[in-house]
Design a protein around this motif. Structure first.
Motif, PDB file in Angstrom:
ATOM      1  N   ILE A 334      15.153 -21.536  16.176  1.00 20.17           N
ATOM      2  CA  ILE A 334      14.047 -20.833  15.525  1.00 20.17           C
ATOM      3  C   ILE A 334      14.153 -20.904  14.007  1.00 20.17           C
ATOM      4  CG2 ILE A 334      13.763 -19.270  17.485  1.00 20.17           C
ATOM      5  CD1 ILE A 334      15.087 -17.072  15.744  1.00 20.17           C
ATOM      6  N   THR A 335      14.972 -21.808  13.500  1.00 16.15           N
ATOM      7  CA  THR A 335      15.193 -21.856  12.051  1.00 16.15           C
ATOM      8  C   THR A 335      13.910 -22.105  11.275  1.00 16.15           C
ATOM      9  OG1 THR A 335      16.578 -22.856  10.340  1.00 16.15           O
ATOM     10  CG2 THR A 335      15.767 -24.328  12.022  1.00 16.15           C
ATOM     11  N   ASP A 336      12.950 -22.837  11.857  1.00 17.78           N
ATOM     12  CA  ASP A 336      11.696 -23.062  11.138  1.00 17.78           C
ATOM     13  C   ASP A 336      10.813 -21.818  11.153  1.00 17.78           C
ATOM     14  OD1 ASP A 336      11.435 -23.507  13.898  1.00 17.78           O
ATOM     15  OD2 ASP A 336       9.794 -24.947  13.670  1.00 17.78           O
ATOM     16  N   THR A 337      10.775 -21.095  12.251  1.00 21.77           N
ATOM     17  CA  THR A 337      10.009 -19.848  12.278  1.00 21.77           C
ATOM     18  C   THR A 337      10.530 -18.882  11.223  1.00 21.77           C
ATOM     19  OG1 THR A 337       9.687 -20.098  14.678  1.00 21.77           O
ATOM     20  CG2 THR A 337       9.210 -17.952  13.725  1.00 21.77           C
ATOM     21  N   VAL A 338      11.847 -18.728  11.156  1.00 25.65           N
ATOM     22  CA  VAL A 338      12.440 -17.816  10.186  1.00 25.65           C
ATOM     23  C   VAL A 338      12.227 -18.338   8.770  1.00 25.65           C
ATOM     24  CG1 VAL A 338      14.554 -16.601   9.522  1.00 25.65           C
ATOM     25  CG2 VAL A 338      14.137 -17.128  11.918  1.00 25.65           C
ATOM     26  N   GLY A 339      12.137 -19.656   8.601  1.00 28.47           N
ATOM     27  CA  GLY A 339      11.891 -20.244   7.292  1.00 28.47           C
ATOM     28  C   GLY A 339      10.432 -20.226   6.878  1.00 28.47           C
ATOM     29  N   GLY A 340       9.527 -19.848   7.798  1.00 28.63           N
ATOM     30  CA  GLY A 340       8.117 -19.751   7.448  1.00 28.63           C
ATOM     31  C   GLY A 340       7.333 -21.037   7.559  1.00 28.63           C
ATOM     32  N   TYR A 341       7.789 -21.996   8.368  1.00 32.30           N
ATOM     33  CA  TYR A 341       7.071 -23.256   8.556  1.00 32.30           C
ATOM     34  C   TYR A 341       7.246 -23.665  10.011  1.00 32.30           C
ATOM     35  CZ  TYR A 341      11.649 -25.578   8.481  1.00 32.30           C
ATOM     36  OH  TYR A 341      12.937 -25.961   8.769  1.00 32.30           O
ATOM     37  N   GLU A 342       6.725 -24.825  10.394  1.00 34.47           N
ATOM     38  CA  GLU A 342       6.882 -25.285  11.774  1.00 34.47           C
ATOM     39  C   GLU A 342       7.265 -26.759  11.822  1.00 34.47           C
ATOM     40  OE1 GLU A 342       3.417 -25.252  14.292  1.00 34.47           O
ATOM     41  OE2 GLU A 342       4.625 -25.328  16.122  1.00 34.47           O
ATOM     42  N   LEU A 343       8.319 -27.060  12.550  1.00 36.05           N
ATOM     43  CA  LEU A 343       8.612 -28.437  12.931  1.00 36.05           C
ATOM     44  C   LEU A 343       7.696 -28.770  14.105  1.00 36.05           C
ATOM     45  CD1 LEU A 343      10.485 -30.975  12.745  1.00 36.05           C
ATOM     46  CD2 LEU A 343      11.840 -29.906  14.561  1.00 36.05           C
ATOM     47  N   PRO A 344       6.831 -29.792  13.969  1.00 35.93           N
ATOM     48  CA  PRO A 344       5.888 -30.086  15.051  1.00 35.93           C
ATOM     49  C   PRO A 344       6.589 -30.319  16.380  1.00 35.93           C
ATOM     50  CG  PRO A 344       5.282 -31.287  13.073  1.00 35.93           C
ATOM     51  CD  PRO A 344       6.617 -30.659  12.790  1.00 35.93           C
ATOM     52  N   ALA A 345       5.913 -29.914  17.450  1.00 32.62           N
ATOM     53  CA  ALA A 345       6.512 -29.950  18.779  1.00 32.62           C
ATOM     54  C   ALA A 345       6.954 -31.345  19.180  1.00 32.62           C
ATOM     55  CB  ALA A 345       5.520 -29.404  19.807  1.00 32.62           C
ATOM     56  N   ASP A 346       6.170 -32.386  18.797  1.00 37.80           N
ATOM     57  CA  ASP A 346       6.555 -33.730  19.214  1.00 37.80           C
ATOM     58  C   ASP A 346       7.835 -34.178  18.533  1.00 37.80           C
ATOM     59  OD1 ASP A 346       5.344 -33.887  16.738  1.00 37.80           O
ATOM     60  OD2 ASP A 346       4.110 -35.638  17.194  1.00 37.80           O
ATOM     61  N   LEU A 347       8.085 -33.701  17.303  1.00 38.04           N
ATOM     62  CA  LEU A 347       9.329 -34.047  16.629  1.00 38.04           C
ATOM     63  C   LEU A 347      10.496 -33.219  17.160  1.00 38.04           C
ATOM     64  CD1 LEU A 347       8.110 -34.469  12.937  1.00 38.04           C
ATOM     65  CD2 LEU A 347       8.525 -36.231  14.669  1.00 38.04           C
ATOM     66  N   HIS A 348      10.247 -31.970  17.462  1.00 36.09           N
ATOM     67  CA  HIS A 348      11.311 -31.138  18.035  1.00 36.09           C
ATOM     68  C   HIS A 348      11.773 -31.689  19.372  1.00 36.09           C
ATOM     69  CE1 HIS A 348      12.892 -27.760  20.471  1.00 36.09           C
ATOM     70  NE2 HIS A 348      13.498 -27.444  19.349  1.00 36.09           N
ATOM     71  N   ALA A 349      10.847 -32.246  20.148  1.00 34.73           N
ATOM     72  CA  ALA A 349      11.163 -32.726  21.493  1.00 34.73           C
ATOM     73  C   ALA A 349      11.835 -34.083  21.514  1.00 34.73           C
ATOM     74  CB  ALA A 349       9.883 -32.790  22.337  1.00 34.73           C
ATOM     75  N   GLN A 350      11.935 -34.774  20.379  1.00 30.83           N
ATOM     76  CA  GLN A 350      12.574 -36.085  20.363  1.00 30.83           C
ATOM     77  C   GLN A 350      14.020 -35.983  20.873  1.00 30.83           C
ATOM     78  OE1 GLN A 350      11.287 -39.142  19.593  1.00 30.83           O
ATOM     79  NE2 GLN A 350       9.333 -38.051  19.575  1.00 30.83           N
ATOM     80  N   PRO A 351      14.471 -36.920  21.683  1.00 26.57           N
ATOM     81  CA  PRO A 351      15.855 -36.872  22.176  1.00 26.57           C
ATOM     82  C   PRO A 351      16.886 -36.762  21.061  1.00 26.57           C
ATOM     83  CG  PRO A 351      14.602 -38.497  23.407  1.00 26.57           C
ATOM     84  CD  PRO A 351      13.711 -38.020  22.305  1.00 26.57           C
TER      85      PRO A 351
END
Length: 463
Positions: A334-351
């Motif tokens: 959740i580091t991006d939520t706490v940082g106030g931004y979002e890592l897009p889901a397709d990038l987060h899901a990359q192996p």
């Protein structure tokens, strides 16, 4: 690797993604990482303006030339929002250079996520560990452990988070009885969260992480561990608690009964309340990501409980498999939520990103095994941790087993940093770089909390 710094929360990543497209796809293909075309912007979460984060981010994604979404970074400045993927000029190559002199204790190649000694070629043998970095006064020192120092957490934020989290625990959810107050204070939630999330734009962003951390600890203590926990019936208790995170969708007759059940005990009250606050700041994708990682955590709890019920000591690799699920992963995810931004889901899901997160959680959890070793041995019953499993399965003395657990941690840390560096080189998108940096900072902050929490932890007398 370039350091993205704390990019403006309202920055326009579509323009950056457009200019990066050709480079990202080429680099990703070369490293065997599939990156979808048309990368989305790191969607900012609306926030109030907050103070600038402190300087001196720890090693990992901690040093390097600055990167901004402007001409200095090689990004075309004239691309409008929504420019199609592939349009515009390709970004100029990013030059990696250290921004500060070598501190002397950083190991060579790779030494964190992108320092001057970065090498993507894996060595046949890992480099020798350097001399110990300087620890805070009075901190616990595990000789030979690989870790990075961090700046002292902002004392103003520490105090505010400490006051607010106690008020939430006592007044909002009645988390614990009066005689547990000392243990709650000794957990040191304020220093923990501020150390792990120095880029949080507001106190409320820190509180989102703090409530979830306290709730997870309450479930562990009350359902699994010393404060009334038991492996017997654990699955049922965890499933009902999980519905506070992943709501039940039932019939009109039974929905109210379920909703009332969320107030039945402290773990469910804490999960319900913490999740409500989290969803208020997170995007739907971030919330669903967190639910997934909490399901992983609960599955790890159940595996450990099953071994406890059958008196089974797992093989070392089996224990490490369990610890990949029963670990800290929901916190850095959740580091991006706490940082106030979002890592897009397709990038987060990359192996490749999933490997980074798994290694970060694994290394951080073995840190917990090492610092809590004497605490667990002094508790009733048999507690399973890596030194105990190594001693049993590899016929080692307690000391040798503990020292080998330190080696396992160090290997995990080196693999985490190498995997992060490889991903950063393959996909140098600002949201990816910032997220990787946030995870590295979280890993170091987690170690800082263990190392300085002498109320909870002490070390064995092996040196």
């Amino acid at each position: 690797m370039p350091d993205p710094g704390l990019s403006p929360l309202q920055s326009s990543l579509p323009g950056a993604a457009a200019s990066f497209t050709a480079r990202v796809l080429a680099d990703a293909a070369a490293h065997g990482i599939a990156v979808p075309p048309g990368l989305a912007e790191a969607r900012p979460v609306p926030t109030e303006p907050g103070p600038e984060a402190p300087d001196g981010a720890p090693a990992g994604l901690r040093e390097g030339a600055g990167l901004s979404t402007g001409a200095a970074s090689g990004l075309p400045s004239g691309l409008p929002t929504g420019t199609p993927a592939g349009a515009g000029a390709v970004a100029a190559p990013v030059v990696v250079a250290p921004s500060r002199p070598d501190p002397g204790w950083a190991p060579r190649g790779p030494s964190g996520l992108g320092t001057a000694g970065l090498s993507l070629v894996r060595r046949a043998e890992p480099p020798a560990l350097p001399a110990e970095p300087t620890a805070p006064e009075g901190a616990l020192i595990i000789p030979g452990l690989y870790w990075h120092p961090i700046p002292e957490p902002d004392p103003v934020r520490v105090e505010e988070v400490s006051l607010r989290i106690k008020s939430w625990a006592l007044d909002e959810i009645q988390l614990y009885p009066e005689d547990w107050e000392g243990d709650f204070d000794g957990f040191r939630v304020g220093p923990y969260m501020v150390a792990c999330h120095p880029d949080a734009p507001t106190i409320e962003h820190l509180m989102v992480a703090a409530r979830l951390m306290v709730a997870e600890n309450a479930v562990d203590d009350c359902y699994c561990e010393d404060l009334g926990g038991s492996p017997i019936g654990l699955g049922g208790r965890l499933l009902l608690a999980h519905t506070a995170l992943d709501p039940l969708h039932s019939t009109a007759e039974y929905q109210p009964v379920w909703a009332e059940s969320l107030h039945a005990d402290a773990p469910r009250r804490s999960y319900r309340s913490a999740m409500e606050y989290f969803v208020g700041l997170a995007t739907p994708s971030q919330a669903d990501r967190f639910r997934h990682d909490m399901a992983r955590l609960h599955m790890g709890y159940l595996a450990e409980a099953a071994w406890d019920e059958t008196n089974h000591v797992p093989e070392v690799w089996e224990y490490l498999a369990m610890r990949q699920f029963n670990n800290f992963r929901p916190c850095p995810t959740i580091t991006d939520t706490v940082g106030g931004y979002e890592l897009p889901a397709d990038l987060h899901a990359q192996p490749a990103m999933q490997r980074v997160l798994a290694l970060a959680g694994n290394a951080s959890t073995i840190v917990n095994d090492l610092y809590s070793y004497t605490k667990e041995l002094a508790s009733p019953g048999r507690h399973m941790n890596l030194p105990v499993v190594l001693a049993d399965r590899e016929s080692l003395s307690e000391k040798d087993a503990y020292l080998k657990a330190v080696e396992v941690h160090n290997d995990l840390m080196r693999d985490f940093e190498a995997a992060s560096a490889e991903l950063a080189a393959a996909c140098p998108v600002p949201s990816v770089l910032r997220f990787l940096k946030g995870v590295a900072v979280w890993v170091d902050g987690n170690h800082y909390w263990h190392q300085t929490n002498t109320y909870r932890y002490s070390l064995p007398d092996f040196w």
